[in-house]
Enzyme design. Sequence first.
Site, PDB file in Angstrom:
ATOM      1  N   ASP A  84       0.781  -1.249   0.000  1.00  0.00           N
ATOM      2  CA  ASP A  84       0.000   0.000   0.000  1.00  0.00           C
ATOM      3  C   ASP A  84       0.812   1.300   0.000  1.00  0.00           C
ATOM      4  O   ASP A  84       0.365   2.312   0.563  1.00  0.00           O
ATOM      5  CB  ASP A  84      -0.945   0.035   1.208  1.00  0.00           C
ATOM      6  CG  ASP A  84      -2.083  -0.958   1.089  1.00  0.00           C
ATOM      7  OD1 ASP A  84      -2.203  -1.602   0.030  1.00  0.00           O
ATOM      8  OD2 ASP A  84      -2.841  -1.098   2.059  1.00  0.00           O
TER       9      ASP A  84
ATOM     10  N   LYS B 132      -5.279  -6.054  -4.227  1.00  0.00           N
ATOM     11  CA  LYS B 132      -6.063  -6.576  -3.107  1.00  0.00           C
ATOM     12  C   LYS B 132      -7.325  -5.750  -2.909  1.00  0.00           C
ATOM     13  O   LYS B 132      -7.433  -4.623  -3.389  1.00  0.00           O
ATOM     14  CB  LYS B 132      -5.227  -6.613  -1.826  1.00  0.00           C
ATOM     15  CG  LYS B 132      -4.849  -5.274  -1.217  1.00  0.00           C
ATOM     16  CD  LYS B 132      -3.938  -5.515  -0.008  1.00  0.00           C
ATOM     17  CE  LYS B 132      -3.531  -4.227   0.677  1.00  0.00           C
ATOM     18  NZ  LYS B 132      -4.625  -3.601   1.416  1.00  0.00           N
TER      19      LYS B 132
ATOM     20  N   CYS C 226      -3.073  -2.812   7.206  1.00  0.00           N
ATOM     21  CA  CYS C 226      -2.949  -3.711   6.058  1.00  0.00           C
ATOM     22  C   CYS C 226      -1.679  -4.556   6.098  1.00  0.00           C
ATOM     23  O   CYS C 226      -1.695  -5.729   5.708  1.00  0.00           O
ATOM     24  CB  CYS C 226      -3.018  -2.915   4.761  1.00  0.00           C
ATOM     25  SG  CYS C 226      -4.667  -2.224   4.443  1.00  0.00           S
TER      26      CYS C 226
END
Length: 249
Positions: free
Chosen positions: A48, A157, A190
């Site tokens: 991310d 994702k 995450c």
Amino acid sequence: MSVRQQWARSADHVNLHPVHAAPRPVTLAAQPQHVTLDLERTALLVVDMQNDFCHPDGWLGSIGVDVAGARAAIEPCAQLTTAARAAGVPVTWVNWGNRPDLANLPAGVIHVYDADGTGGGIGDRAGRSEAVLTAGSWGARVVDELAVAPVDLTVTKYRMSGFTDTDLDSILRLNGIDTLLFAGVNADQCVLATLMDAAALGYNVLLVEGAATTTSPDFCLQATVYNTRQCFGFTVDWSDLVSVLRDAA
């Protein structure tokens, strides 16, 4: 990343177990114990590092979050990815990239990013992000300071964890990977969710401190480091890991 699980074939013979590269063990000054791992079976996962999380004009910045904590991972991740490639350790970028119609997102995931239902969450416009964390959008792109190389792999994702409803597990296993190094943001969200799922699936997991950062309060990062060492695996300092990778190149 090239698939290792391929048979050696000829017209009249198939070898189901061709010989792969010899092990390349290295030892890291990790916590709670030092760790020896095989670089031939190790991958770096960068989670991310996207504009919506790390750019001041992205989604987080637009809702008043100080993104300095996320941006602190940029330089460590830059050095780490460069060193990993040079050492022959595959780099995998695991990023949000939702469908524009949100068809595969449960209500709970949508709620987290738009708690009062007034907009500004996943798929909406927020700051410079024309569609928050949506595939193909500026907000979903990796920040400009980090280079996604042609040899790298990108996995999209749709949850906190990079393993849920994705092909990440299959890709890693087909490439003979059993040990994962975790970097990116947010360390307590995450990154941790992906790390926990990896541990539950049987991977060896190491959180790279300094390259896995967060915009959350510091106690969240402290708890993440504690729980990683206590329950799931190990932690290693990013600069120590870069030095080991450079020596192995």
